[in-house]
Write an enzyme that holds these catalytic residues in place. Structure first.
Site, PDB file in Angstrom:
ATOM      1  N   HIS A  66       9.288   9.466 -26.640  1.00 26.69           N
ATOM      2  CA  HIS A  66       8.443  10.298 -26.245  1.00 26.69           C
ATOM      3  C   HIS A  66       8.649  11.675 -26.486  1.00 26.69           C
ATOM      4  CE1 HIS A  66       5.519  11.778 -23.108  1.00 26.69           C
ATOM      5  NE2 HIS A  66       6.195  12.628 -22.759  1.00 26.69           N
ATOM      6  N   ASN A  69       0.641  19.354 -20.128  1.00 26.44           N
ATOM      7  CA  ASN A  69       0.598  18.651 -21.485  1.00 26.44           C
ATOM      8  C   ASN A  69       0.504  19.111 -22.288  1.00 26.44           C
ATOM      9  OD1 ASN A  69      -0.196  16.462 -19.350  1.00 26.44           O
ATOM     10  ND2 ASN A  69      -2.326  17.445 -19.100  1.00 26.44           N
ATOM     11  N   HIS A 129       0.946  12.006 -27.650  1.00 30.77           N
ATOM     12  CA  HIS A 129       0.466  10.647 -27.056  1.00 30.77           C
ATOM     13  C   HIS A 129       0.026   9.760 -28.186  1.00 30.77           C
ATOM     14  CE1 HIS A 129       0.655  11.374 -22.473  1.00 30.77           C
ATOM     15  NE2 HIS A 129       1.771  11.034 -23.099  1.00 30.77           N
ATOM     16  N   ARG A 164       0.822  -1.341  -0.126  1.00 30.76           N
ATOM     17  CA  ARG A 164      -0.067   0.220   0.247  1.00 30.76           C
ATOM     18  C   ARG A 164       0.929   1.380  -0.318  1.00 30.76           C
ATOM     19  NH1 ARG A 164      -2.630  -3.212   3.296  1.00 30.76           N
ATOM     20  NH2 ARG A 164      -4.665  -4.410   2.356  1.00 30.76           N
ATOM     21  N   LYS A 180       8.775  23.004 -13.361  1.00 34.88           N
ATOM     22  CA  LYS A 180       7.793  21.944 -13.201  1.00 34.88           C
ATOM     23  C   LYS A 180       7.609  21.819 -11.565  1.00 34.88           C
ATOM     24  CE  LYS A 180       6.201  17.370 -14.097  1.00 34.88           C
ATOM     25  NZ  LYS A 180       6.404  16.315 -14.774  1.00 34.88           N
ATOM     26  N   GLU A 239      -3.481  17.915 -10.841  1.00 32.76           N
ATOM     27  CA  GLU A 239      -3.946  18.536 -11.839  1.00 32.76           C
ATOM     28  C   GLU A 239      -5.581  18.808 -12.055  1.00 32.76           C
ATOM     29  OE1 GLU A 239      -2.297  16.175 -15.262  1.00 32.76           O
ATOM     30  OE2 GLU A 239      -3.821  16.950 -16.454  1.00 32.76           O
ATOM     31  N   ARG A 267      -1.322  22.647 -13.473  1.00 34.55           N
ATOM     32  CA  ARG A 267      -0.444  21.332 -13.819  1.00 34.55           C
ATOM     33  C   ARG A 267      -0.796  20.912 -15.257  1.00 34.55           C
ATOM     34  NH1 ARG A 267       1.817  16.341 -10.393  1.00 34.55           N
ATOM     35  NH2 ARG A 267       2.784  15.418 -12.218  1.00 34.55           N
ATOM     36  N   LYS A 284       3.987  11.669 -10.681  1.00 35.62           N
ATOM     37  CA  LYS A 284       2.712  10.921 -11.405  1.00 35.62           C
ATOM     38  C   LYS A 284       3.368   9.665 -11.881  1.00 35.62           C
ATOM     39  CE  LYS A 284      -0.057  14.120 -14.134  1.00 35.62           C
ATOM     40  NZ  LYS A 284      -0.486  14.547 -15.483  1.00 35.62           N
ATOM     41  N   HIS A 334       0.939  17.009 -25.639  1.00 33.49           N
ATOM     42  CA  HIS A 334       0.895  15.738 -25.348  1.00 33.49           C
ATOM     43  C   HIS A 334      -0.367  15.052 -25.881  1.00 33.49           C
ATOM     44  CE1 HIS A 334       4.493  16.603 -22.987  1.00 33.49           C
ATOM     45  NE2 HIS A 334       4.294  15.531 -22.528  1.00 33.49           N
ATOM     46  N   GLU A 375      11.182  18.380 -24.147  1.00 33.47           N
ATOM     47  CA  GLU A 375      10.491  18.717 -22.936  1.00 33.47           C
ATOM     48  C   GLU A 375      10.853  19.990 -22.252  1.00 33.47           C
ATOM     49  OE1 GLU A 375       7.676  17.360 -21.935  1.00 33.47           O
ATOM     50  OE2 GLU A 375       7.909  15.245 -22.196  1.00 33.47           O
TER      51      GLU A 375
END
Ligand SMILES: NC(=O)c1ccc[n+]([C@@H]2O[C@H](COP(=O)([O-])OP(=O)(O)OC[C@H]3O[C@@H](n4cnc5c(N)ncnc54)[C@H](O)[C@@H]3O)[C@@H](O)[C@H]2O)c1
Ligand SMILES: [Zn+2]
Length: 372
Positions: A276, A254, A261, A128, A234, A244, A250, A150, A257, A192
């Protein structure tokens, strides 16, 4: 360059965490000291790498930990995006429990964004949740993936569709590891950096424009500077919007992206998979075009980005790569708001916001050039 930044999490999190950007030799010893200060010298550390990083850099980091009395349980996954799977996550968790990790153990993700996302994901669900240290070794992971908490694995239906928020205890970017990086992976990380400049810092974008060739060649002092500036941006964005949820928070990260993506996952099925950052480069061009077509984006941005991305050795042939099947994938992207897509657009460099776009309209704008 040796910098320490702080990611300030919201009061509910009850803590903040440091990012170290270290471009001097011997960083593994300083990292090991930081870890012992937090975990104690009797801790067990699950050390995740891929095969390439295991070969090039693991001994130095594992040795520094062992030398301080820590127990290291190494696990290696194959290189590449396919390691980010539910099946691989289960294997890593199994290997670590067999290897003696318990709920007080720490996870260290030593590698690129793939290892960071997978290692962070397993750390967040093992017992956990165990504590995690991100030690990014690609430029992309140092400027982006390792910061912000993330984690993700992929599903057959799309990238990063399963994941968690799991903030690391610390991030340690050893810039000297970048010396062994392939030029193509360096360029991917620079995409990036460009993104951070475009959404938040005209100065950073101008710095890359001034010194694009040196950045490509891997000038260590320049890379250290770019990593530190990117992490600061960042960290600032994440601090204000850890999950987000805030408009203009946040989600700005993106930029590039949504279409990126889709291009990235479509390309995995062909014989020339995109990195990426390469997909993000193309996605930024798409977002710049859609923003301009809607009258809310900087109309000069697409051309400015095209010339910079070319100098950085990144792909710019968006029109050749776009087709109906790629656009269909955009619809699977999870940043949706009731039938409409939320796209990040840039009004002017340093100023980004969200635009809700009808998927059909997006297709019209992006495929117009192909029909001409
Ligand atoms: N969590 C986030 O916020 C976030 C943000 C951006 C990207 N990502 C994820 O990051 C991943 C991409 O990361 P990446 O570009 O680092 O790819 P990667 O992790 O696959 O690394 C690229 C290649 O470089 C090799 N490598 C790593 N370090 C090296 C070194 N120092 N020297 C030589 N080779 C080295 C790796 O073995 C791999 O073959 C994607 O899965 C993306 O979704 C996550
Ligand atoms: Zn990215």
């Amino acid at each position: 360059v040796r910098t320490r930044l702080e990611v300030k999490l919201p009061p509910s999190a009850g803590r903040s965490y440091p990012i170290f950007v270290d471009a001097e030799p011997g960083a593994e010893a300083r990292l090991a000291d930081e870890l012992v200060a937090r975990a104690g010298a009797a801790a067990t550390v699950g050390l995740l790498t891929d095969e390439t990083v295991a070969r090039l850099h693991r001994a130095r980091f594992a040795g520094a930990l062992s030398a301080r009395g820590l127990t290291v349980v190494p696990v290696v996954v194959p290189d590449g995006e396919s390691a980010k799977s539910m099946a691989r996550a289960a294997e890593v968790a199994e290997a670590w429990t067999r290897g003696g990790l318990d709920r007080r153990a720490w996870v260290m993700a030593l590698g690129g964004g793939v290892v960071g996302d997978l290692g962070g994901f397993v750390a967040s669900i093992l017992f956990r949740g165990v504590r995690c240290v991100q030690v990014p070794t690609t430029l992309l992971a140092q400027v982006d993936a390792s910061v912000g908490g993330k984690t993700a694995v992929n599903l057959p239906s799309g990238k990063n569709l399963v994941g968690t928020f799991h903030q690391p205890e610390l991030v340690y970017a050893d810039v000297t590891t970048l010396a062994t990086l392939a030029p193509r992976d360096r360029a991917s990380g620079l995409a990036e950096v460009v993104k951070h400049g475009v959404i938040a810092s005209p100065e950073l974008l101008e710095l890359v424009e001034r010194r694009a060739e040196e950045a490509c060649a891997g000038d260590p002092a320049l890379l250290g500077e770019l990593v530190a500036r990117s992490c600061a941006i960042k960290a600032e964005v994440v601090a204000h919007d850890e999950r987000e949820q805030a408009e203009g928070g946040r989600a700005r990260l993106n930029f590039g992206h949504t279409v990126g993506h889709a291009l990235e996952s479509a390309s995995q099925e062909g014989d020339a998979p995109l990195r990426h950052g390469e997909a993000v480069a193309l996605g930024m061009l798409a977002a710049a075009r859609v923003g301009a077509a809607h009258g809310c984006g900087d109309p000069t941005l697409e051309a400015r980005l095209t010339s910079l991305l070319e100098r950085l050795g990144l792909p710019t042939d968006l029109d050749r790569r776009l087709d109906a099947s790629v656009l269909a994938r955009v619809g699977v992207d999870k940043k949706r708001a009731g039938g409409r897509l939320l796209l990040v657009v840039v009004e002017r460099v340093g100023q980004a916001s969200l635009l809700a776009v009808e998927p059909a309209r997006l297709g019209e704008i992006l495929l117009a050039a192909n029909r001409r």
